[in-house]
Design an enzyme around this catalytic site. Structure first.
Site, PDB file in Angstrom:
ATOM      1  N   LYS A   1       0.804  -1.230   0.000  1.00 56.09           N
ATOM      2  CA  LYS A   1       0.000   0.000   0.000  1.00 56.09           C
ATOM      3  C   LYS A   1       0.833   1.273   0.000  1.00 56.09           C
ATOM      4  O   LYS A   1       0.322   2.341  -0.267  1.00 56.09           O
ATOM      5  CB  LYS A   1      -0.932   0.013   1.214  1.00 56.09           C
ATOM      6  CG  LYS A   1      -0.188   0.199   2.528  1.00 56.09           C
ATOM      7  CD  LYS A   1      -1.086   0.091   3.740  1.00 56.09           C
ATOM      8  CE  LYS A   1      -0.252   0.188   5.003  1.00 56.09           C
ATOM      9  NZ  LYS A   1      -0.825  -0.469   6.151  1.00 56.09           N
TER      10      LYS A   1
ATOM     11  N   ARG B   1      -7.198  -0.044  16.759  1.00 51.85           N
ATOM     12  CA  ARG B   1      -7.596   0.299  15.396  1.00 51.85           C
ATOM     13  C   ARG B   1      -8.610  -0.781  15.016  1.00 51.85           C
ATOM     14  O   ARG B   1      -9.530  -1.029  15.793  1.00 51.85           O
ATOM     15  CB  ARG B   1      -6.377   0.364  14.460  1.00 51.85           C
ATOM     16  CG  ARG B   1      -6.670   1.152  13.180  1.00 51.85           C
ATOM     17  CD  ARG B   1      -5.474   1.242  12.237  1.00 51.85           C
ATOM     18  NE  ARG B   1      -5.196  -0.024  11.554  1.00 51.85           N
ATOM     19  CZ  ARG B   1      -4.247  -0.184  10.644  1.00 51.85           C
ATOM     20  NH1 ARG B   1      -3.463   0.816  10.312  1.00 51.85           N
ATOM     21  NH2 ARG B   1      -4.058  -1.357  10.060  1.00 51.85           N
TER      22      ARG B   1
HETATM   23  C1  LIG Z   1      -0.018  -1.326   6.726  1.00 52.06           C
HETATM   24  C2  LIG Z   1      -0.373  -2.627   7.318  1.00 52.06           C
HETATM   25  C3  LIG Z   1       0.628  -3.610   7.497  1.00 52.06           C
HETATM   26  C4  LIG Z   1       2.077  -3.385   7.154  1.00 52.06           C
HETATM   27  O1  LIG Z   1       2.699  -2.558   8.088  1.00 52.06           O
HETATM   28  P1  LIG Z   1       4.255  -2.172   7.986  1.00 52.06           P
HETATM   29  O2  LIG Z   1       4.540  -1.511   9.260  1.00 52.06           O
HETATM   30  O3  LIG Z   1       4.404  -1.291   6.807  1.00 52.06           O
HETATM   31  O4  LIG Z   1       5.022  -3.444   7.831  1.00 52.06           O
HETATM   32  C5  LIG Z   1       0.230  -4.844   7.994  1.00 52.06           C
HETATM   33  N1  LIG Z   1      -1.056  -5.088   8.316  1.00 52.06           N
HETATM   34  C6  LIG Z   1      -2.032  -4.165   8.178  1.00 52.06           C
HETATM   35  C7  LIG Z   1      -3.430  -4.524   8.538  1.00 52.06           C
HETATM   36  C8  LIG Z   1      -1.716  -2.902   7.679  1.00 52.06           C
HETATM   37  O5  LIG Z   1      -2.687  -1.993   7.540  1.00 52.06           O
END
Ligand SMILES: *Cc1c(COP(=O)(O)O)cnc(C)c1O
Length: 356
Positions: free
Chosen positions: A36, A131
């Protein structure tokens, strides 16, 4: 040259992805690369394909469609719990989704049936970050509902930490999740394939075999793209760091009083800033702003440059102590953090320079 410019070191990203995939393979953990952070950019995505990444996660339908149209056929996980309004459209493109709501699961079930496919579901549990996620006491009820739905398969549970409240993934909360999975397996009378941990901040926990044995899937974005772990405030050993670099041009450079002048809005705080009077300072204004970057995540490469703030189109820096003489038209370069990368990749005004 078009400034502002973002240099993207594709080879380093590819090597990070490949290294992490192999390390996790060795522990029997499937890597889901969270993509993302780069706004569906196909040049960056190619680096992941070259690293033989077979499972990715994104949260934007536009990006997911683009990856499919570019020929990607392996697993796609819908990373953000989907909007009810997008489920019909997105189901044909994905293999799996995170869920926390019965209503969402029902809509996915319907759309999956209509598309004659099975969507894997992973229930997200909130074990502290507040969250997304269902609370532990409500987990079994949702799981049982999903078990009864056609078109979907309950694959397991997962959690995400660090992203909102900043709760650090540790042994205690990770074992809590492992225990929740065991309890749920007992209730359902079957094993669940997936315990999906996330994110970059969890990597360091996997050195412990006891934990690594139970985690079957890890969702990772930042470690691959930047080689950093912002939650634990560290660089990840053995990985390429800061694989994105911002270049921006100085459009004004003047000696100015550091102290503002006139009546200040918002209770004298000037939008919350406390400005220290340092007397006359050399101030460089750069042509890049909040629309393009998160200025909190800019780390100047030239010693002695201080980022003071930004407005929509301007970045304000103090270059009085800069290790080099600067002038209008000169370029300053910055290492950037995840949040600045996200914004720069999303901004159409930042030109992208790919370095193989
Ligand atoms: C963005 C996200 C991740 C990845 O997080 P990083 O810190 O970039 O490795 C993993 N799981 C969810 C649900 C996320 O939203």
């Amino acid at each position: 040259m078009n400034y502002p410019q973002l240099d993207i070191y594709l080879n380093r990203i590819k090597e990070n992805a490949s290294k992490l995939r192999q390390e996790l393979d060795g522990k029997n953990i499937k890597l889901t690369a969270v993509v993302k952070g780069f706004a569906g950019n196909l040049n960056v995505f190619k680096a992941y394909q070259e690293a033989a990444i077979k499972s990715i996660a994104d949260s934007r339908i536009e990006n997911i469609k683009k990856f499919r149209e570019a020929g990607y056929q392996d697993e796609i996980l819908m990373l953000r719990i989907p909007m009810p309004s997008e489920i019909k459209e997105i189901v044909p493109y994905i293999d799996a989704s995170l869920v926390t709501e019965a209503k969402t699961a029902e809509l996915i079930s319907k759309a999956a049936e209509a598309a004659a496919k099975i969507i894997d579901l992973i229930i997200m549990v909130d074990i502290g970050d507040r969250r997304e996620g269902i609370l532990a006491q409500n987990l079994a009820e949702l799981a049982e509902k999903i078990e009864a739905l056609p078109g979907v398969k309950l694959k397991g549970i997962g959690t995400n930490l660090g992203c909102f409240a900043g709760i650090i993934p540790d042994q205690k909360n990770t074992f809590h999740l492992i225990n929740l999975k065991r309890e749920l397996e007992n209730k359902l009378g079957r094993e669940l394939e997936i315990l999906s941990a996330g994110n970059t901040a969890t990597i360091r926990l996997l050195k412990e075999q006891e934990l690594a044995r139970e985690v079957s899937n890890l969702r990772v974005g930042e470690a691959i793209l930047l080689g950093t772990d912002i939650i634990n405030q560290s660089l990840i050993n053995g990985y390429h760091h800061y694989n994105f670099r911002l270049q921006a041009e100085i459009v004004e450079l003047k000696e100015k009083p550091s102290n503002p002048e006139g009546e200040m809005a918002f209770g004298g705080q000037g939008r919350g800033q406390i400005i220290e009077d340092k007397g006359l300072r050399r101030r460089a204004i750069l042509a890049v702003g909040k629309q393009d970057i998160d200025y909190h995540g800019l780390y100047p490469e030239l010693e002695g440059v201080d980022v003071l703030g930004a407005s929509s189109d301007h970045l304000i820096t103090d270059v009085t102590d800069a290790a080099q003489d600067l002038g209008v038209g000169d370029i300053l370069t910055f290492k950037i953090n995840y949040s600045a990368m996200l914004r720069a990749m999303t901004s159409q005004y930042v030109s992208k320079n790919y370095i193989e």
